[in-house]
Design a protein around this motif. Structure first.
Motif, PDB file in Angstrom:
ATOM      1  N   PRO A  91       4.048 -31.701 -36.297  1.00  0.00           N
ATOM      2  CA  PRO A  91       3.132 -30.583 -36.081  1.00  0.00           C
ATOM      3  C   PRO A  91       2.043 -30.473 -37.139  1.00  0.00           C
ATOM      4  CG  PRO A  91       5.047 -29.793 -37.242  1.00  0.00           C
ATOM      5  CD  PRO A  91       5.221 -31.291 -37.115  1.00  0.00           C
ATOM      6  N   THR A  92       1.634 -31.576 -37.777  1.00  0.00           N
ATOM      7  CA  THR A  92       0.635 -31.459 -38.843  1.00  0.00           C
ATOM      8  C   THR A  92      -0.697 -30.928 -38.318  1.00  0.00           C
ATOM      9  OG1 THR A  92      -0.073 -33.772 -38.603  1.00  0.00           O
ATOM     10  CG2 THR A  92       1.697 -33.324 -40.172  1.00  0.00           C
ATOM     11  N   GLY A  93      -0.998 -31.186 -37.041  1.00  0.00           N
ATOM     12  CA  GLY A  93      -2.226 -30.657 -36.471  1.00  0.00           C
ATOM     13  C   GLY A  93      -2.231 -29.144 -36.424  1.00  0.00           C
ATOM     14  N   GLN A  94      -1.050 -28.557 -36.375  1.00  0.00           N
ATOM     15  CA  GLN A  94      -0.928 -27.109 -36.361  1.00  0.00           C
ATOM     16  C   GLN A  94      -0.742 -26.547 -37.775  1.00  0.00           C
ATOM     17  OE1 GLN A  94       1.154 -29.138 -34.203  1.00  0.00           O
ATOM     18  NE2 GLN A  94      -0.642 -28.996 -32.901  1.00  0.00           N
ATOM     19  N   LEU A  95      -0.041 -27.286 -38.613  1.00  0.00           N
ATOM     20  CA  LEU A  95       0.245 -26.818 -39.965  1.00  0.00           C
ATOM     21  C   LEU A  95      -0.969 -26.878 -40.875  1.00  0.00           C
ATOM     22  CD1 LEU A  95       3.694 -28.544 -40.599  1.00  0.00           C
ATOM     23  CD2 LEU A  95       3.295 -26.138 -40.042  1.00  0.00           C
ATOM     24  N   TYR A  96      -1.759 -27.950 -40.729  1.00  0.00           N
ATOM     25  CA  TYR A  96      -2.844 -28.202 -41.668  1.00  0.00           C
ATOM     26  C   TYR A  96      -4.206 -28.050 -40.990  1.00  0.00           C
ATOM     27  CZ  TYR A  96       1.142 -30.573 -43.854  1.00  0.00           C
ATOM     28  OH  TYR A  96       2.378 -30.881 -44.360  1.00  0.00           O
ATOM     29  N   PHE A  98      -7.211 -29.186 -42.370  1.00  0.00           N
ATOM     30  CA  PHE A  98      -7.870 -30.478 -42.554  1.00  0.00           C
ATOM     31  C   PHE A  98      -7.275 -31.137 -43.791  1.00  0.00           C
ATOM     32  CE2 PHE A  98     -10.454 -27.364 -44.860  1.00  0.00           C
ATOM     33  CZ  PHE A  98     -10.580 -27.961 -46.104  1.00  0.00           C
ATOM     34  N   GLY A  99      -7.826 -32.296 -44.161  1.00  0.00           N
ATOM     35  CA  GLY A  99      -7.454 -32.931 -45.417  1.00  0.00           C
ATOM     36  C   GLY A  99      -6.084 -33.556 -45.445  1.00  0.00           C
ATOM     37  N   ILE A 118       0.496 -34.437 -46.742  1.00  0.00           N
ATOM     38  CA  ILE A 118       0.106 -33.132 -47.262  1.00  0.00           C
ATOM     39  C   ILE A 118      -1.206 -32.731 -46.583  1.00  0.00           C
ATOM     40  CG2 ILE A 118       1.252 -33.400 -49.480  1.00  0.00           C
ATOM     41  CD1 ILE A 118      -1.471 -34.123 -50.698  1.00  0.00           C
ATOM     42  N   GLY A 119      -1.633 -31.484 -46.788  1.00  0.00           N
ATOM     43  CA  GLY A 119      -2.860 -31.038 -46.145  1.00  0.00           C
ATOM     44  C   GLY A 119      -3.285 -29.674 -46.639  1.00  0.00           C
ATOM     45  N   THR A 120      -4.150 -29.027 -45.854  1.00  0.00           N
ATOM     46  CA  THR A 120      -4.757 -27.752 -46.214  1.00  0.00           C
ATOM     47  C   THR A 120      -4.245 -26.651 -45.295  1.00  0.00           C
ATOM     48  OG1 THR A 120      -6.756 -28.913 -46.906  1.00  0.00           O
ATOM     49  CG2 THR A 120      -6.956 -26.540 -46.537  1.00  0.00           C
ATOM     50  N   MET A 121      -3.967 -25.500 -45.860  1.00  0.00           N
ATOM     51  CA  MET A 121      -3.468 -24.367 -45.096  1.00  0.00           C
ATOM     52  C   MET A 121      -4.477 -23.919 -44.029  1.00  0.00           C
ATOM     53  SD  MET A 121      -4.082 -21.249 -47.835  1.00  0.00           S
ATOM     54  CE  MET A 121      -3.617 -19.939 -46.725  1.00  0.00           C
ATOM     55  N   ASN A 122      -3.974 -23.257 -42.994  1.00  0.00           N
ATOM     56  CA  ASN A 122      -4.809 -22.602 -41.983  1.00  0.00           C
ATOM     57  C   ASN A 122      -4.979 -21.134 -42.379  1.00  0.00           C
ATOM     58  OD1 ASN A 122      -5.610 -24.332 -39.722  1.00  0.00           O
ATOM     59  ND2 ASN A 122      -3.414 -24.697 -39.490  1.00  0.00           N
ATOM     60  N   PRO A 123      -6.094 -20.758 -43.007  1.00  0.00           N
ATOM     61  CA  PRO A 123      -6.241 -19.366 -43.456  1.00  0.00           C
ATOM     62  C   PRO A 123      -6.430 -18.415 -42.277  1.00  0.00           C
ATOM     63  CG  PRO A 123      -7.807 -20.858 -44.558  1.00  0.00           C
ATOM     64  CD  PRO A 123      -7.243 -21.590 -43.386  1.00  0.00           C
ATOM     65  N   GLY A 175       4.718 -23.307 -50.512  1.00  0.00           N
ATOM     66  CA  GLY A 175       3.783 -24.124 -49.761  1.00  0.00           C
ATOM     67  C   GLY A 175       2.524 -24.508 -50.519  1.00  0.00           C
ATOM     68  N   MET A 176       1.588 -25.133 -49.765  1.00  0.00           N
ATOM     69  CA  MET A 176       0.347 -25.668 -50.329  1.00  0.00           C
ATOM     70  C   MET A 176      -0.848 -24.847 -49.872  1.00  0.00           C
ATOM     71  SD  MET A 176       0.851 -29.704 -49.405  1.00  0.00           S
ATOM     72  CE  MET A 176       1.021 -29.306 -47.651  1.00  0.00           C
ATOM     73  N   SER A 177      -1.839 -24.765 -50.736  1.00  0.00           N
ATOM     74  CA  SER A 177      -3.134 -24.197 -50.366  1.00  0.00           C
ATOM     75  C   SER A 177      -4.048 -25.321 -49.891  1.00  0.00           C
ATOM     76  CB  SER A 177      -3.753 -23.452 -51.551  1.00  0.00           C
ATOM     77  OG  SER A 177      -5.036 -22.959 -51.229  1.00  0.00           O
ATOM     78  N   LEU A 178      -4.397 -26.253 -50.782  1.00  0.00           N
ATOM     79  CA  LEU A 178      -5.138 -27.461 -50.411  1.00  0.00           C
ATOM     80  C   LEU A 178      -4.577 -28.617 -51.223  1.00  0.00           C
ATOM     81  CD1 LEU A 178      -9.027 -27.838 -50.017  1.00  0.00           C
ATOM     82  CD2 LEU A 178      -7.527 -29.690 -50.736  1.00  0.00           C
ATOM     83  N   GLY A 179      -3.615 -29.312 -50.648  1.00  0.00           N
ATOM     84  CA  GLY A 179      -3.019 -30.454 -51.330  1.00  0.00           C
ATOM     85  C   GLY A 179      -4.053 -31.562 -51.504  1.00  0.00           C
ATOM     86  N   ARG A 180      -4.403 -31.876 -52.750  1.00  0.00           N
ATOM     87  CA  ARG A 180      -5.493 -32.825 -53.009  1.00  0.00           C
ATOM     88  C   ARG A 180      -4.978 -34.224 -53.340  1.00  0.00           C
ATOM     89  NH1 ARG A 180      -8.527 -36.017 -52.938  1.00  0.00           N
ATOM     90  NH2 ARG A 180     -10.673 -36.204 -53.639  1.00  0.00           N
ATOM     91  N   GLN A 181      -3.856 -34.318 -54.037  1.00  0.00           N
ATOM     92  CA  GLN A 181      -3.282 -35.615 -54.383  1.00  0.00           C
ATOM     93  C   GLN A 181      -1.768 -35.552 -54.206  1.00  0.00           C
ATOM     94  OE1 GLN A 181      -4.859 -38.386 -55.089  1.00  0.00           O
ATOM     95  NE2 GLN A 181      -6.943 -37.618 -55.391  1.00  0.00           N
TER      96      GLN A 181
END
Length: 648
Positions: A91-96, A98-99, A118-123, A175-181
């Motif tokens: 479900p990464t398309g729903q969880l994240y 972008f990124g 990893i990825g970016t939250m859906n605010p 959880g993550m806000s914007l996982g960069r690395q």
């Protein structure tokens, strides 16, 4: 590919023997060659000056050289099966938002390659201003549910099974806000890989705390910041990060770049005590957007490869910050590398590998223009003795010369976020595999023809160079689907219920008029659940219409969904209808009853957001291929052609 761990160690030693012999020959004080032995765990060589008559030949670490292990050794391990993983597995398309970034490794030691994303939250407060992610939520911190990383376990059948139950984060703010690395290594030395997520946050440039997952005896990974970080709530805007044994003590440390325009920029080094406990200290450094650790001068310690925004004065250093031998990176001991600031001055990523089999590491930079317009790589040859030769720019995607971006999220942003090395054509030298979030560049291969001659292979032409897994290879256990198939109360669902009450009644034809999904489809962030469907029609392989039953808060209603794929944009448009029986019968909410997408609303967006409708529209767009999967699984109509468009 199944492999034996003893064989893996043997292969690793063979690979290191050539490099190590050249790196350390003649390094003893008396001019003799050091004596070579194997470490206790069999994964690296030890070099000691073996003259017992020399008072300096002791157990002192000053007279012992080891090849320090870096994160690039783990992510480029030639002994694990390599393939192109799905870009957006459920479900990464729903969880994240972008990124999405990934690392491939054998996390559970069963001999098969696994993939961690990893990825970016859906605010839930998106309000884009400015020109980058610092303005994604109106200039303030983005709010909403922060997702965890997503782990998929490989098996003998070439399948990837989603295993969310194995990742545990018990923090109140999890959880993550914007996982960069995503930094993968065995930090707690239990022979199982762990991982650290460098998270620079979304909504501001103030930073956010990172995440640190350590393996447990029961086969899970637990977020361990509170027990294994000296500063568990350390907040930093860390655009770059890398892992490696920077002090040559046999365990993996972490280096992160802090981008701080108020107090200055620096490296933070998180030093491992051997058990996975990381102690933060300032270790020098220089302003860097891209960062990697690699032994660039063959002296046995890891140096810092950095990349800048070269078009911005005062933060424009691209080059190497040399390790002083003690895990420090003094900013006065640097070597600049050739720049290309006019067109390709943005460097989001850098890595290193021996491209010419001469025993030293060469450099590959990911490059883009201002606001990430266009995509290219730069290849630099290591000549030895801290001398380097630029082999120039290899463009991947070029925008028109007159294109003027106004935001990082522009149509020409296809930047390379990860650089990997494998001998893909089996000719004895490393080729370059490039990954990104763009279909134009993800899976691009740069074939090494020797003598720093390279040929570019686009993803669509790379068949035969690597295996490709798509969403058909992803297995989601039913218990996982069932656990997600629930409605939840959200701010937007409360708004919708209030709108319906003001309307006076709910218009809905009844649940018995719809075919119920075996497992409902959650419309993430909105809190709604897609319950059933009727009137499924395939107009052609790129257009599908259906009427759906949605439960949102305590309200059941129906709405039409219109799918239409645009090949020129590789975009599946997913629109919803606005007839007088849609959205529970809310009156005069749109001037037209035809299907419309959330991106087409213009001045109507704020009104639909206030009614609680916009959140559902956006979630339907975000979940479009998952909705098509559910329709295909629960009907007699074949949607395989339409679903295959996800992998175009």
């Amino acid at each position: 590919m199944i492999y034996n761990h003893s064989m893996k160690k043997l292969f690793l030693l063979l690979a290191l023997s050539f490099l190590s012999a050249q790196s350390f020959a003649g390094s003893c004080p008396d001019g003799s060659e050091p004596v070579k032995s194997v470490s206790e765990d069999g994964t690296y060589y030890l070099y000691n000056c073996g003259n017992t008559n020399n008072e300096q030949a002791s157990s002192s670490s000053a007279d012992s050289n080891t090849k320090a292990v870096a994160g690039i050794d783990i992510e480029n391990d030639p002994n694990i099966d390599f393939f192109k993983p799905p870009v957006k597995p459920y479900p990464t398309g729903q969880l994240y938002w972008f990124g999405r970034m990934w690392q491939m490794a054998d996390f559970n030691n069963d001999g098969y390659s696994d993939v961690l994303y990893i990825g970016t939250m859906n605010p839930n407060n998106v309000d884009s201003i400015g020109e980058d992610t610092g303005g994604s939520c109106g200039g303030g911190a983005c709010k909403g549910n922060k997702p965890l990383p997503s782990l998929y376990l490989g098996d003998a059948k070439g399948k990837l099974t989603y295993a969310p139950e194995l990742l545990i984060d018990n923090r109140k703010d999890d959880g993550m806000s914007l996982g960069r690395q995503l930094l993968v290594a065995d930090y707690n030395n239990d022979n199982i890989l762990d991982f650290y997520v460098a998270d620079h946050g979304i909504g501001t440039h103030n930073g956010v705390r990172d995440s640190y997952f350590l393996s447990q005896p029961n086969g899970t990974w637990v977020e361990s910041s509170e027990t294994h970080l000296s500063h568990s709530s350390f907040v930093v805007f860390d655009h770059g990060a890398a892992t490696g044994d920077i002090d040559n003590d046999g365990d993996m440390d972490i280096v992160i770049t802090e981008l701080n325009w108020k107090v200055g920029t620096k490296f933070w080094c998180l030093m491992n005590n051997g058990s996975g406990y990381l102690t933060r200290r300032n270790c020098g450094g220089i302003f860097a957007f891209g960062l990697e650790l690699a032994d660039m001068d063959g002296d046995g310690d890891l140096d810092a490869l950095v990349g800048a925004h070269e078009h911005e004065r005062s933060i424009d250093f691209t080059g190497i910050v040399w390790n002083d031998g003690n895990g420090n990176f003094p900013n006065y001991n640097v070597t600049p590398l050739p720049q290309h600031k006019k067109k390709w001055g943005t460097i989001p990523e850098v890595s290193a590998s021996d491209l010419d089999n001469d025993g030293d590491l060469d450099i590959v930079y990911s490059r883009a223009g201002i606001l990430y317009v266009g995509t290219a790589i730069q290849i630099i040859e290591n000549l030895g003795n801290k001398k380097f030769k630029d082999h120039g720019i290899f463009p991947l995607v070029e925008a028109p010369d007159d294109y003027m971006p106004i935001h990082e999220g522009n149509e020409w942003n296809d930047f390379i976020e990860m650089i990997r090395f494998r001998d893909l054509d089996k000719d004895g030298d490393n080729d370059i595999y490039l990954s990104s979030g763009s279909q134009k560049t993800n899976g691009t291969v740069v074939i090494n023809k020797g003598n720093f001659n390279f040929s570019l292979i686009k993803p669509s032409k790379a068949d035969g160079l690597y295996k490709k897994l798509d969403n058909s290879s992803v297995v989601i256990p039913k218990k996982v689907l069932t656990s997600r198939a629930k409605t939840k109360e959200t701010k937007t669902s409360i708004k919708f219920e209030s709108s319906i009450k003001k309307n006076g009644k709910v218009v809905f034809e009844g649940a018995d008029k719809f075919t119920k999904f075996d497992v409902g489809v959650p419309l993430t962030t909105s809190g709604a659940l897609l319950v059933g469907f009727k009137n499924l029609k395939v107009l052609n392989d790129k257009k599908v219409n259906v009427r759906t039953h949605i439960k949102y808060g305590n309200i059941d209603f129906s709405v039409g969904i219109c799918f239409e794929y645009y090949s020129q944009y590789t975009f599946m448009a997913t629109r919803t209808s606005f007839g007088n029986k849609d959205w529970g019968g809310l009156k005069k909410i749109m001037p037209s009853s035809s299907c419309i997408g959330d991106w087409e609303l213009d001045d109507n967006k704020s009104k639909l957001a206030e009614l609680g409708i916009y959140a559902v529209m956006a979630a339907i767009q975000r979940n479009n291929f998952e909705i098509l999967r559910a329709l295909d699984d629960n009907s007699t109509i074949d949607l395989s052609e339409t679903r295959s468009l996800e992998n175009k």
